[in-house]
Design an enzyme around this catalytic site. Structure first.
Site, mmCIF file in Angstrom:
data_model
loop_
_atom_site.group_PDB
_atom_site.id
_atom_site.type_symbol
_atom_site.label_atom_id
_atom_site.label_comp_id
_atom_site.label_asym_id
_atom_site.label_seq_id
_atom_site.Cartn_x
_atom_site.Cartn_y
_atom_site.Cartn_z
ATOM 1 N N LYS A 1 -33.187 63.610 91.968
ATOM 2 C CA LYS A 1 -33.712 63.178 90.665
ATOM 3 C C LYS A 1 -34.565 64.284 90.053
ATOM 4 O O LYS A 1 -34.508 64.537 88.847
ATOM 5 C CB LYS A 1 -34.533 61.889 90.816
ATOM 6 C CG LYS A 1 -33.655 60.656 90.951
ATOM 7 C CD LYS A 1 -34.429 59.424 91.368
ATOM 8 C CE LYS A 1 -33.453 58.278 91.643
ATOM 9 N NZ LYS A 1 -34.033 57.160 92.375
ATOM 10 N N GLN B 1 -39.563 55.191 94.323
ATOM 11 C CA GLN B 1 -38.324 55.159 95.094
ATOM 12 C C GLN B 1 -38.351 53.976 96.064
ATOM 13 O O GLN B 1 -39.277 53.847 96.863
ATOM 14 C CB GLN B 1 -38.148 56.490 95.859
ATOM 15 C CG GLN B 1 -36.834 56.611 96.591
ATOM 16 C CD GLN B 1 -35.627 56.637 95.650
ATOM 17 O OE1 GLN B 1 -35.624 57.302 94.621
ATOM 18 N NE2 GLN B 1 -34.594 55.870 95.991
ATOM 19 N N ASP C 1 -37.074 52.359 85.212
ATOM 20 C CA ASP C 1 -36.078 51.633 86.001
ATOM 21 C C ASP C 1 -35.775 50.264 85.390
ATOM 22 O O ASP C 1 -34.821 49.605 85.796
ATOM 23 C CB ASP C 1 -36.591 51.416 87.432
ATOM 24 C CG ASP C 1 -36.044 52.464 88.396
ATOM 25 O OD1 ASP C 1 -34.969 53.026 88.087
ATOM 26 O OD2 ASP C 1 -36.681 52.707 89.422
#
Ligand code: NAD
Length: 281
Positions: free
Chosen positions: A52, A96, A119
């Site tokens: 990422k 994460q 997200d």
């Protein structure tokens, strides 16, 4: 059967995003910024975080990487998120998952302000999606919708079946399809008569996490089959769909790898830029 080439489409989107990131930087005198927080030493998570970070840099987005040890306390993790929430150079915050077992995921994620929740997992963002006017949408289902759109596959009026009801994929996927006027059924581990339900689908989305789970007898002739699953069998990546049999029936199919995975990454970059633009305007 046609392949829905997520890798190629994601590449095109990333090129568009690079230009958008440059425009952002010249307008505001700084880059859009994404903070990625890794807690613990799960090797797969460490690779995802590294990727990422690299993808952000390539897109002209500044990345901030934070790592806390596996025994970090809830308070330490929340304090770090609070710090990032107040940082004007950080427009998106991503934690994460999965977290070490002793940490409360819901409490931790609640510390991410919804406008920095790239997200789309926060109650506000999920609520907005459920109300039909989404702000930030979870990257994987957003990537599915974008891939369908890029291939001109219409959703309105179609029968859609989603296998899986996780908050990361299944639920937001179902809501996006509903918002796009599909007639949606969500299946899960307690569903009875799964094959029969799946056979009604014009659009079948598999987000289960079991290799070869979707077989030809679960697929209607001419259906669009979206394989979200990522499984490792004998060291090789594969999805949830039994490719050999399903390819004889599907009209369109996403490959694994090279389908929804790259689309997910592209949508994370897009969500970060959108969050940055919203915060600066
Ligand atoms: P999850 O384990 O949280 O959810 C799996 C879902 O499958 C559950 O809702 C469960 O009810 C359902 N399920 C399990 N067994 C079933 C059965 N026998 N019949 C019907 N339903 C069943 O997983 P997730 O986070 O939603 O991810 C699903 C898959 O997608 C995984 O393989 C994951 O690695 C992959 N994934 C891929 C991407 C990507 O970028 N391509 C992103 C996220 C997740």
């Amino acid at each position: 059967m046609k392949i829905l080439d997520g890798k190629q489409i994601a590449g095109e989107i990333r090129a568009e995003l690079r230009a958008r990131a440059e425009a952002f930087e010249s307008k505001y005198g700084k880059k859009a910024g994404l903070a990625v927080l890794l807690i613990g030493d799960d090797p797969a998570s460490a690779i995802y975080v590294r990727n990422k970070t690299r993808d952000c840099e390539e897109a002209g987005i500044r990345s901030f990487s934070y790592t806390l040890p596996a025994d970090a306390t809830q308070e330490e993790a929340e304090a770090l998120i609070d710090e990032l929430a107040a940082d004007e150079n950080v427009h998106g915050i991503l934690v994460q998952l999965p977290l070490p077992a002793h940490l409360r995921e819901d409490r931790l994620l609640a510390h991410i302000p919804y406008e920095k929740d790239v997200d789309g997992f926060s109650a506000y963002n999920i609520g907005s999606l459920a109300l039909g006017s989404p702000a930030a949408v979870a990257c994987t289902p957003k990537g599915v919708m974008r891939l369908l759109a890029r291939y001109g596959i219409s959703v309105s009026g179609k029968r859609a079946v989603v296998i899986g009801r996780s908050k990361i994929v299944g639920r937001p996927m179902a809501m996006l399809l509903l918002n796009a006027d599909a007639t949606v059924t969500v299946c899960h581990s307690k569903t009875k008569g799964l094959a029969e339900i799946c056979r009604e689908a014009d659009i079948l989305v598999a987000a289960v996490g079991k290799a070869n789970f979707v077989t030809a007898e679960m697929v209607k002739e001419g259906a669009v089959v979206i394989d979200v699953g990522i499984n490792r069998v004998d060291g090789k990546l594969c999805g949830d769909v039994d490719l050999a049999s399903v390819k004889e029936k599907a009209s369109f199919l996403t490959p694994v790898p090279g389908g929804i995975g790259p689309m997910t990454v592209a949508m994370l970059l897009e969500n970060t830029l959108e969050a940055a633009e919203r915060q600066m305007s």
